[in-house]
Design a protein around this motif. Structure first.
Motif, PDB file in Angstrom:
ATOM      1  N   CYS A 127      -6.086  -2.495   4.056  1.00  9.35           N
ATOM      2  CA  CYS A 127      -6.766  -2.755   5.333  1.00  9.35           C
ATOM      3  C   CYS A 127      -8.162  -2.140   5.351  1.00  9.35           C
ATOM      4  CB  CYS A 127      -5.961  -2.175   6.482  1.00  9.35           C
ATOM      5  SG  CYS A 127      -6.167  -0.403   6.647  1.00  9.35           S
ATOM      6  N   CYS A 186       2.251   5.047   6.712  1.00 11.00           N
ATOM      7  CA  CYS A 186       1.040   4.635   7.419  1.00 11.00           C
ATOM      8  C   CYS A 186       1.497   3.940   8.708  1.00 11.00           C
ATOM      9  CB  CYS A 186       0.237   3.667   6.555  1.00 11.00           C
ATOM     10  SG  CYS A 186      -1.127   2.928   7.453  1.00 11.00           S
ATOM     11  N   CYS A 221      -0.130   0.944  -1.389  1.00  8.78           N
ATOM     12  CA  CYS A 221      -0.126   0.035  -0.244  1.00  8.78           C
ATOM     13  C   CYS A 221      -0.461  -1.386  -0.695  1.00  8.78           C
ATOM     14  CB  CYS A 221      -1.139   0.487   0.794  1.00  8.78           C
ATOM     15  SG  CYS A 221      -1.284  -0.717   2.133  1.00  8.78           S
ATOM     16  N   ARG A 243     -11.458   7.392   2.879  1.00  6.84           N
ATOM     17  CA  ARG A 243     -10.443   7.863   3.822  1.00  6.84           C
ATOM     18  C   ARG A 243     -10.829   9.265   4.287  1.00  6.84           C
ATOM     19  NH1 ARG A 243      -7.769   4.126   6.143  1.00  6.84           N
ATOM     20  NH2 ARG A 243      -9.885   3.409   5.949  1.00  6.84           N
ATOM     21  N   ALA A 302      -7.352  -0.555  -0.780  1.00  3.20           N
ATOM     22  CA  ALA A 302      -6.059  -0.064  -0.306  1.00  3.20           C
ATOM     23  C   ALA A 302      -5.831   1.372  -0.741  1.00  3.20           C
ATOM     24  CB  ALA A 302      -4.948  -0.935  -0.862  1.00  3.20           C
ATOM     25  N   CYS A 303      -5.039   2.089   0.050  1.00  2.00           N
ATOM     26  CA  CYS A 303      -4.579   3.406  -0.387  1.00  2.00           C
ATOM     27  C   CYS A 303      -3.585   3.174  -1.530  1.00  2.00           C
ATOM     28  CB  CYS A 303      -3.847   4.121   0.749  1.00  2.00           C
ATOM     29  SG  CYS A 303      -4.853   4.321   2.225  1.00  2.00           S
ATOM     30  N   THR A 339       1.963   6.351   2.316  1.00  2.30           N
ATOM     31  CA  THR A 339       0.780   6.709   1.545  1.00  2.30           C
ATOM     32  C   THR A 339       0.055   7.964   2.014  1.00  2.30           C
ATOM     33  OG1 THR A 339      -0.476   5.385   3.080  1.00  2.30           O
ATOM     34  CG2 THR A 339       0.216   4.307   1.053  1.00  2.30           C
ATOM     35  N   PHE A 356       0.445   1.765  10.533  1.00  2.05           N
ATOM     36  CA  PHE A 356       0.303   0.311  10.639  1.00  2.05           C
ATOM     37  C   PHE A 356       1.630  -0.388  10.337  1.00  2.05           C
ATOM     38  CE2 PHE A 356      -4.366   0.808   9.508  1.00  2.05           C
ATOM     39  CZ  PHE A 356      -4.762   0.610  10.811  1.00  2.05           C
TER      40      PHE A 356
END
Ligand code: SF4
Lengths: 592, 83
Positions: free
Chosen positions: A293, A492, A289, A181, A285-286, A73, A494
């Protein structure tokens, strides 16, 4: 672009208004994302000019498989950092990667300087440079909604913009992406400001056909399942990264009160659970995704006497809670959100801002600076005044605050207190005081971030073992290389466990790139080599870094660190970098 | 001996049946022992080693082979990952 043998680069010159699109086959050797952006930075920057000179470029790039697979993303921004004077590299999610993809650009290079404040609109059919005089001076949230209303088109668009801090050239000004973001670290916002560029809107509608849809769908479904079913991702969705606050504090790794301690006695009050109970109103979310988060918290602020309140919503995560919470002794969730809101409005990097304020509180207490200079009785925990100080930094209301806007290294060198101005190679420290891994990792990492090589993670899994220098250096360097690959797709981080080499190869195959593991390692090394070359040309040398003493006074989760040992590890890493730089790049020929 | 165990987030699922309602913690009695090592407790709770990040005994930092005594409160956290 997918299934193309070239990288499509949009060049925008703000001085001349000239726009050019290049199709660069040679850039395929760098895959995409950070690889392509590093090469473009190297080609376009001028090491002899200051970071905020109009001839210095801003590069944005998306990855080789952006947006069409789960959690891929992010967009990378690269520039010469006004904070450290060397490599500037920052990542943001939101909708930017998605819109760049659908506008048909793998990378955007912005050079020159506008004659008056401007904002830029990018679509698949062209670029317009528009008058932004009416927006100059606006907070970053306000300018976002103004541009949204003024410009046509909805849905697939992304608006990135700066606040007053960027306009005033604060060295750690951020760029806000789609409200929640950011390109946070290393001062991209100031580079925008130096070009008189307030914002950029990207809109895209191009279809992206995938030739072998059956294979694509199979791969997508497999990855989607892995992403949504792993525990780690569930953890990020539930409480989010603030879950780290409590355990880090308990183990002595949560930087607290300007790193005078690694434990915050009020950690429970600002933990992930506390935020969830007191403030959480929404998760987001982005684009692309399935995890979501992004945690949004709300607090109530009195804006006038007579019970006049407004509800303010801001995003929060671990790094923000560390920097504007424990690091500044703020012991309640509303207080932390209050300071986050000030940082957001002004468009600053939260981590740098927290660390600078930490220095200021201690410097005032020690009499290194005076209350006449700070204007406010700045002290730990007083979140109302700390938030006011954030405004003062962004506005540069006097000499001290202007200096504070240049970063903690600058201000500590000028006024004193170098040993408690908590920076690493000019970048304010991240929220992990876990051991040699975190400290040396940030020192040697290309952008001096905890995310360059995840040294904190090494500390965590090796904390009961005796330090093995070689093993640590091996870990840091191999992680740094692997992350060059992940960041060339721009996954990402994560989800990095999901994107194993096997999965990466499957993903690339779906977009028309059939690479062996060996080729991928070569690409990753090529990217690191390019970054190291950039750093060298900008005068960076690991050996020159002088770390503040406090890093060695306050025990970490793995005990007290020794300065000589830290230097030794860093020097070994530097030696290994030289080896990488000297390696012959045979396989680049395949791409030319 | 009886101790109180608090598990965080993803670690909870290994001991679902022990939690009552909304509680974060549960009491655990271990018969015939005066003390038990933290390491042993983690295995007893069926939590895979690689998922355990930190643990504390009465809110204080520990070593994996530190003993837990009657009445202690143990918190076990999953590994820390940043992004
Ligand atoms: S995990 Fe969070 S930061 Fe990463 S892509 Fe998803 S929403 Fe964005």
């Amino acid at each position: 672009m997918f299934y193309k043998d070239y990288i499509r680069v949009l060049n925008i010159n703000l001085s001349t208004g000239r726009i050019r699109v290049d199709k660069r086959k040679d850039l395929r050797a760098y895959l995409g994302g950070v690889g392509v952006a590093s090469k473009l930075l190297q080609e376009n920057m001028n090491p002899d000019l200051p970071p905020l000179h109009e001839d210095q470029p801003i590069i944005f790039a998306i990855g080789a498989a952006s947006s069409v697979f789960p959690v891929i993303t992010k967009t990378v921004a690269m520039f010469v950092s006004p904070l450290t004077g060397e490599l500037g590299e920052s990542y943001a999610g939101g909708r930017l990667a998605f819109t760049m993809l659908h506008a048909g650009y793998d990378a955007i290079v912005i050079t020159g300087k506008s004659q008056k404040p401007c904002y830029v609109t990018v679509t698949q059919t062209g670029v317009e440079i528009k008058d932004a005089r009416a927006f100059w001076g606006m907070d970053s949230d306000k300018v976002g909604s103004y541009i949204r209303n003024r410009e046509h088109g909805s849905g697939k668009r992304s608006i990135i913009r700066i606040g007053p801090a960027g306009e005033n050239l604060c060295s750690y000004a951020s760029v806000c992406v789609d409200t929640y973001r950011h390109f946070g670290r290393l001062g991209l916002g100031a580079v925008f400001g130096s070009k008189l560029m307030k914002a950029m809107q990207v809109t895209g509608d191009l279809p992206m056909p995938i030739p072998n849809f059956k294979d694509y769908f199979k791969t997508y479904s497999k990855l989607y399942k892995q992403v949504t079913e792993t525990e780690v991702m569930a953890k990020y969705h539930d409480a989010g990264t603030p879950i780290n606050v409590e355990p880090l504090s308990a183990m002595g790794g949560l930087p607290t009160r300007n790193l005078t301690s690694g434990t915050f006695e009020h950690a429970e009050n600002i933990s992930g659970e506390a935020f969830a109970k007191n403030n959480l109103i929404r998760k987001m979310a982005c684009t692309g995704c399935p995890v979501g988060c992004i945690h949004i918290g709300q607090f109530r602020r009195e804006f006038d006497h007579g019970y006049e309140y407004e509800a303010i919503s801001v995003g929060y995560d671990y790094e923000l809670i560390y920097a504007l919470g424990s690091f500044l002794g703020v012991d309640n969730t509303d207080g932390v959100l209050y300071v986050i809101d000030a940082v957001e409005r002004n468009g600053l990097d939260a981590m740098s801002c927290g660390v600078v304020l930490g220095w200021a509180c201690e410097a005032l207490e020690r009499g290194i600076i005076t209350e006449e200079q700070t204007i406010l009785p700045l002290k730990m925990g007083d979140y109302v005044n700390l938030a006011k100080a954030v405004d003062y930094i962004a506005q540069g209301v006097n000499q001290l605050y202007t200096d504070m806007g240049k970063g903690v290294k600058h201000v500590a060198k000028k006024y004193g207190g170098y040993d408690f101005g908590m920076q690493i190679a000019g970048n304010e420290m991240p929220g992990y005081h876990t051991g040699y891994g975190s400290l040396v990792g940030a020192l040697v990492g290309a952008r001096h971030s905890h995310l360059c090589n995840a040294g904190y993670s090494y500390d965590q899994s090796n904390r009961d073992k005796e330090l093995d220098k070689e093993k640590l250096v091996d870990y840091l360097i191999s992680e740094e290389i692997e992350r060059c690959l992940l960041n060339s797709l721009i996954i990402c981080l994560f989800a990095r466990k999901v994107y194993s080499r096997e999965n990466i190869r499957m993903v690339l195959k779906c977009v028309g790139l059939d690479y062996t593991d060996e080729t991928l390692t070569d690409i990753a090394k090529r990217i690191l080599r390019t970054k190291l070359e950039i750093k060298k040309s900008l005068g960076f040398a690991i050996q020159d870094v002088k770390l503040p003493k406090r890093f060695f006074e306050t025990p970490t989760t793995t005990g007290k660190l020794d300065q000589y040992m830290a230097n030794e590890i860093a020097e070994e890493y530097a030696r290994r970098c030289e080896e990488i730089l000297a390696e012959e790049d045979e396989s680049i020929k395949e791409f030319v | 001996m009886v101790i109180t165990v608090e598990l965080f987030h993803t670690l909870k699922k290994y001991n679902k049946e022990r939690f009552k309602d909304d509680e974060n913690s549960f009491e655990l009695s271990i018969d015939g022992r005066d003390e038990i090592l933290l390491d042993e407790l983690v295995s007893l709770l069926n939590i895979p080693d690689e998922e355990v990040g930190f643990a504390t005994i009465n809110s204080v930092k520990h070593n994996w082979n530190d003993p837990i005594k009657d009445g202690d409160r143990i918190k076990i956290f999953p590994v820390i990952i940043a992004g």
